[in-house]
Design an enzyme around this catalytic site. Structure first.
Site, PDB file in Angstrom:
ATOM      1  N   ASP A 198       0.841  -1.199   0.000  1.00 23.66           N
ATOM      2  CA  ASP A 198       0.000   0.000   0.000  1.00 23.66           C
ATOM      3  C   ASP A 198       0.874   1.247   0.000  1.00 23.66           C
ATOM      4  OD1 ASP A 198      -2.713  -0.683  -0.189  1.00 23.66           O
ATOM      5  OD2 ASP A 198      -2.861  -1.168   1.940  1.00 23.66           O
ATOM      6  N   VAL A 199       1.893   1.242   0.843  1.00 22.00           N
ATOM      7  CA  VAL A 199       2.772   2.409   0.945  1.00 22.00           C
ATOM      8  C   VAL A 199       3.557   2.608  -0.353  1.00 22.00           C
ATOM      9  CG1 VAL A 199       4.736   3.407   2.174  1.00 22.00           C
ATOM     10  CG2 VAL A 199       2.931   2.237   3.456  1.00 22.00           C
TER      11      VAL A 199
END
Length: 414
Positions: A198-199
């Site tokens: 996600d990051v």
């Protein structure tokens, strides 16, 4: 303290006169000096990848309008841990934004959403592929009224064969192969302790947005950007995916070991582990000298990186015996003085404390005065256009009146 909106005044900071002169006030009264001051972002994303991207843009001065459902971003309910009863997950990735809650079952709210998108420089969304089409919030429709828009879409597995798959970081960690690499050979596969893809995807989205804005400054044209967790994961696994493509090697779990370098792992000392990251012959020679075993550096079993990697099962017990002479803290000081790459194994508190001791100033105050809360500093430093941390993470619909007034006055392009 309860976060009810963004009425707090800007933090005075320590900007120079030149920086202060370069700051601009947006339509909502925010005084921002960052490089994206004047850029408006319509944020239709939720959870982590999208909100992390838009928070970075907001730190750099962009005006970010967070469009939520009446129930709010899911992360508002992800507890524990909490700060004053609120989800720290949500608070960690939504500073410097303004919120409006819109119900897409209400035609008037859909019309408001379309007006926000029509007035934005950037639209970012992470709905399921095609999920915004029926509301007229897809790229083609928005670009009819706003041809200069940079429209970024984040999905889990793209818009072709993976369009129906749910885009959760954990699923991508499993499907990409990361979990097969995480853990000891004897243990089950493990996920990373952070939603790492996600990051990474949020960072890729931010790079794409900034690149498209730069191109637009030359051509005047907007464009659509697409990023997804799966290809971001394959890119983010770098040497592991590259190693497979180039050699056919399928990597497996090695615990804390590195497939190509040794020693590059935690090793026990007299009272705990210390991490060594020895990447070349010079460092290995220095390590052997500091440990009082200089002959190891010329031992034909360990003389080169491939030798050390291949013969790690022979080298490891030798290093363990030598390291047992002192506790980890003493070795850290000794190795650091010799410029050897090493580290203690900290918890998160220790990581923040260590960064503070180094003068990195990892913690900032978000907001001002009694209403402020701590946050992690934006990792990018600008000499002339510093990030801002003046707006608290907004409550649901906290800025409706201001946003509607902004639309009534024609938005940023009036």
């Amino acid at each position: 303290m309860t976060l009810q909106g963004n009425a707090a005044p800007p933090s005075p900071g320590a900007a120079t006169d030149r920086q202060a002169e370069g700051s601009r006030q947006d339509a909502f009264g925010r005084q921002a000096s960052g490089p994206l001051a004047g850029i408006v972002v319509a944020d239709f994303s939720r959870v982590l990848a999208g909100p992390y991207c838009t928070m970075l843009l907001a730190d750099m001065g962009a005006t970010v309008i967070k469009v939520e459902s009446p129930f709010g971003d899911e992360t508002r309910a992800w507890k524990p841990p909490v700060y004053d009863g609120q989800s720290t997950y949500y608070l960690s990735i939504n500073r410097n934004k303004r919120s409006i809650a819109l119900d897409f079952a209400d035609p008037d709210d859909v019309a408001t959403a379309r007006r926000i998108a029509a007035g934005a420089d950037v639209v970012l969304e992470n709905f399921k592929p095609g999920g915004l089409d029926r509301f007229g919030l897809d790229y083609a429709t928005i670009a009819e009224d706003n041809p200069a828009v940079v429209y970024a879409s984040i999905t889990g597995f793209g818009t072709a064969g993976g369009a129906t798959l749910p885009g959760y970081d954990l699923l991508v960690q499993a499907m990409s192969g990361l979990m097969s690499l995480t853990g000891d050979p004897q243990t089950p596969a493990y996920r990373s302790g952070v939603a790492v893809f996600d990051v990474i995807t949020g960072l890729h989205a931010a790079v794409g947005v900034l690149s498209a804005l730069h191109e637009r400054s030359q051509s005047g044209r907007g464009q659509r950007i697409e990023v997804n967790l799966m290809t971001s994961a394959l890119s983010g696994m770098v040497n592991q995916t590259g190693g497979f493509l180039l050699s056919g090697n399928v990597p497996t779990r090695m615990g804390n070991e590195h497939p190509s370098i040794y020693p590059y792992e935690p090793l026990p000392t007299a009272d705990g582990d210390i991490v060594l990251a020895i990447g070349n012959d010079r460092q290995f020679t220095t390590l052997c000298n500091v440990l009082g075993a200089p002959a190891l550096a010329t031992d034909p079993r360990f003389a080169t990186p491939p030798d050390r990697s291949h013969n790690r099962t022979e080298l490891r017990p030798i290093l363990q015996e030598l390291l047992a002479a002192k506790p980890a803290t003493e070795w850290f000081d000794t190795f650091t003085a010799a410029r050897l790459p090493c580290a203690p194994i900290n918890d998160v508190r220790g990581g923040i404390d260590f960064a503070q001791r180094l003068g990195l100033k990892p913690v900032v105050e978000v907001g001002a005065g009694e209403q402020s809360i701590p946050g992690v500093r934006n990792p990018i430093t600008f000499s002339e256009t510093p990030p801002s941390y003046d707006l608290l993470p907004p409550g649901i619909d906290a800025d409706r009146d201001d946003i509607l007034q902004w639309l009534r006055t024609g938005g940023p392009h009036s």
